[in-house]
Enzyme design. Structure first.
Site, mmCIF file in Angstrom:
data_model
loop_
_atom_site.group_PDB
_atom_site.id
_atom_site.type_symbol
_atom_site.label_atom_id
_atom_site.label_comp_id
_atom_site.label_asym_id
_atom_site.label_seq_id
_atom_site.Cartn_x
_atom_site.Cartn_y
_atom_site.Cartn_z
ATOM 1 C CE LYS A 88 21.524 -13.206 -8.775
ATOM 2 N NZ LYS A 88 20.523 -13.312 -9.636
ATOM 3 N N GLY A 153 8.149 -8.188 20.109
ATOM 4 C CA GLY A 153 6.917 -8.870 20.751
ATOM 5 C C GLY A 153 7.262 -10.016 21.651
ATOM 6 C CE1 TYR A 222 23.026 -22.031 -0.016
ATOM 7 C CE2 TYR A 222 23.382 -22.916 2.402
ATOM 8 C CZ TYR A 222 22.667 -22.871 0.869
ATOM 9 O OH TYR A 222 21.650 -23.594 0.510
ATOM 10 C CB VAL A 223 27.306 -16.173 5.048
ATOM 11 C CG1 VAL A 223 27.908 -15.096 5.179
ATOM 12 C CG2 VAL A 223 25.636 -16.324 5.218
ATOM 13 C CG LEU A 225 32.292 -21.054 0.483
ATOM 14 C CD1 LEU A 225 31.909 -22.194 -0.603
ATOM 15 C CD2 LEU A 225 33.748 -20.956 0.892
ATOM 16 C CD GLU A 226 26.036 -16.849 -1.482
ATOM 17 O OE1 GLU A 226 25.078 -17.482 -2.094
ATOM 18 O OE2 GLU A 226 25.510 -16.051 -0.619
ATOM 19 N N GLY A 311 27.626 -19.297 10.810
ATOM 20 C CA GLY A 311 26.276 -19.633 11.139
ATOM 21 C C GLY A 311 25.372 -18.810 11.704
ATOM 22 C CG HIS A 489 23.378 -25.627 -29.694
ATOM 23 N ND1 HIS A 489 24.667 -26.090 -28.813
ATOM 24 C CD2 HIS A 489 24.308 -25.143 -30.789
ATOM 25 C CE1 HIS A 489 25.757 -26.308 -29.379
ATOM 26 N NE2 HIS A 489 25.428 -25.492 -30.562
#
Ligand code: FAD
Ligand code: NDP
Length: 516
Positions: A88, A153, A222-223, A225-226, A311, A489
């Site tokens: 972001k 763990g 997502y990853v 394109l961002e 992915g 508006h």
């Protein structure tokens, strides 16, 4: 087998009685802990904070393996360190570059011909912010009396977790009544020569020391394109390599509109193309060989950076889940509606769950609700339906509910009405920004008050626009209600309140003016 020690917590009994969790208060504890959480990301946070808040004795393990190029980070998981937060911030940095040009049109005396980003400064600022978030996270663990072990763990049996406190040290183990697995995932690499040695992923880009330059972004989810969009906004040259379609799983019309918006902004797409190999050239740049799977033609190009965005895989391989009897599907954990695995006292939350959205707020809320069920007598289950989401491209795409295709598939085309429209954000006029891809639609039932099944919006601050509508949609929002709502508006969100054109009518969805 190395010596095995048991970790003991000195404050357990005092803590549980002072905080009032009465479930086992009268009995001598059978296990070292009430709850062990594997994973220090935000899914883990939800459950461990909820558990500790109810007075449970909670221990959290978190460990991050460095990436192949050596990037590493501490507690906080993907979102804080290499996901939502740095993404972001880079998105914002790229929007600001665009805003400088707009400022000139609005009358600011800025020399917008010579602006260029200082990548090193941006990375330092982003990383400093991450450090401050992590400091708060560590403080919070202390405040909530959650014990934290910076180790990997794994299960020894269904109630016992084994770990090594530091490399070369002896194995230790702890027992717990409940175990929550919240280990998330890591980016995949393609199985081609040079991919791991020469490529990077989203785990590296937000702390990358050198400027990315001309970048091949492989993957159109997502990853991909961002990352491509913020790199373009920062002045670099990304190319997106697409295997099949852009944004699989999203509404097709909206996805294609988003890709058209990116193309208009100068981001090329290599369609139906897969990489074959990456090689380092004598000048240090990267030669990528690829094949177009439609034409079967081979090609190649030279880049400064190759970023894999194909992915993520769930991190189950180090958990020794067989020892606990936990069932998996591919690299994810199978759970029921109460996030219980095939072993009733072992649960999973967040990205590691099979078949659920991989989003931070999903991980947090499911973890929090699970803790309340385990320790505070709640019966409330997580509702995974109608989760809103946003793709943070320069015009953002946000949606909630069904795509047009899903609605037609589930209800039949005759039972669906799609209201749609292009619109012109007021603030776009003076800098003469393209409004060609500002579009929204509501997918609704055709009859009665026309219950809305899905809302889709491409435009400025899409996430801010859709968040409130997501609550309304979960409450049974209808087209009738939306059209009877007075807009604010001039905003872009108000465009939903004047969606009067249906696709079935064949009328032109392009607005004549800003206020029609
Ligand atoms: P994680 O955050 O991955 O945490 C798991 C932790 O467990 C990690 O620290 C891991 O190293 C550790 N671990 C693994 N195995 C073990 C073990 N055996 N023992 C101990 N610790 C272990 N979502 C959004 O909602 N909005 C966004 O804008 C957004 N942007 C994103 C951008 C990028 C580039 C990426 C990659 C993801 C983004 N996401 C976004 C998705 C979001 O980051 C994830 O859904 C979320 O972080 C999942 O949280 P989690 O707790 O399940 O897993
Ligand atoms: P996605 O699964 O969304 O996209 C993967 C992309 O890589 C697809 O375009 C896919 O193409 C392609 N691909 C997959 N395997 C291969 C392969 N072997 N060779 C070539 N291409 C391949 O993954 P992402 O990494 O983009 O994102 C992971 C998750 O993180 C998302 O699902 C999302 O939940 C979360 N996230 C959320 C964000 C947000 O909320 N804004 C931002 C970033 C991530 P194909 O369609 O052909 O399979």
């Amino acid at each position: 087998m190395s010596t095995i020690k048991f970790l003991r917590s000195s404050t357990h009994n005092a803590l549980r009685s002072s905080l009032g969790w009465c479930r086992h208060a009268a009995s001598r504890p059978r296990y070292n802990y009430d709850l062990v959480v594997l994973g220090g990301g935000l899914g883990g946070i939800g459950v461990r904070q909820g558990g500790a808040g109810c007075g449970a004795r909670v221990l959290c393990f978190d460990y991050v393996k460095p990436t192949p190029v050596g990037t590493k980070w501490g507690i906080g998981g993907t979102c804080v360190n290499v996901g939502c937060i740095p993404k972001k911030l880079m998105h914002q940095a790229s929007l600001l570059g665009e805003a400088v040009h707009e400022a000139v049109a609005y009358g600011w005396n800025v020399d917008d011909k010579n602006i260029r980003p200082d990548w090193g400064k941006l990375v330092r600022s982003v990383q400093n912010h991450i450090k401050s978030v992590k400091w708060v996270t560590r403080q919070d663990l202390g405040d909530k009396k959650v014990e934290y072990v910076n180790s990997m763990g794994s299960f020894r049996d269904s109630h016992t977790i084994e770990y090594v406190a530091m490399p070369g040290a002896e194995h230790r183990q702890v027992t717990s009544e409940y175990v929550v697995v919240a280990v998330g995932g890591r980016p995949r690499y393609p199985d081609i020569p040079g991919a791991v040695e020469l490529g990077i992923t989203s785990d590296d880009i937000f702390s990358y020391e050198r400027e990315p330059g001309r970048t091949l972004v492989k993957g159109a989810g997502y990853v991909g394109l961002e990352c491509a969009c913020f790199l373009k906004g920062l002045g670099y040259e990304p190319t997106v390599m697409v295997r099949s379609i852009v944004l699989r799983g999203f509404d097709r019309q909206m996805s294609e509109l988003l890709a058209a918006m990116m193309t208009e902004r100068g981001i090329p797409f290599l369609g139906t193309t897969i990489p074959k190999a990456v090689e380092r050239q004598a000048d240090g740049r990267l030669l990528v060989r690829y094949r177009n799977t439609s034409t079967q033609m081979d090609g190649s190009d030279v880049f400064d950076t190759v970023l894999w965005a194909i992915g993520r895989k769930g991190l189950i391989e180090d958990l020794n889940l067989e020892a606990a009897g936990v069932k998996t599907h591919d690299d994810k954990i199978v759970v029921d509606a109460a996030e219980a695995t095939s072993v009733p006292h072992i649960f999973a939350v967040g990205d590691i769950i099979y078949g659920r959205p991989e989003l931070t707020p999903v991980a947090i809320l499911s973890g929090r609700l699970l803790a309340r069920r385990l320790f505070a007598g709640s019966t409330q289950l997580m509702d995974y339906a109608d989760v809103a989401t946003t793709v943070f491209t320069p015009l953002e795409y946000s949606c909630v509910g069904m795509s047009e295709e899903t609605a037609i598939e589930l209800r039949g085309a005759d039972n669906i009405e799609v209201f749609h429209g292009y619109y012109k954000p007021t603030e776009f006029f003076i800098p003469q920004k393209s409004v060609r891809h500002c579009y929204l639609k509501a997918v609704a039932e055709v009859s009665g008050d026309q219950k809305i099944l899905g809302l889709h919006y491409i435009g400025p601050v899409a996430g801010e626009v859709i968040q409130g509508f997501a609550a309304a949609l979960k409450s049974g929002l209808t087209v009738k209600t939306v059209l009877n709502t007075v807009g604010i508006h001039p905003t872009t969100a108000e465009e939903f309140t004047r969606l009067s054109i249906t696709k079935r009518s064949g009328r032109d969805p392009t607005p004549a003016s800003c206020c029609s």
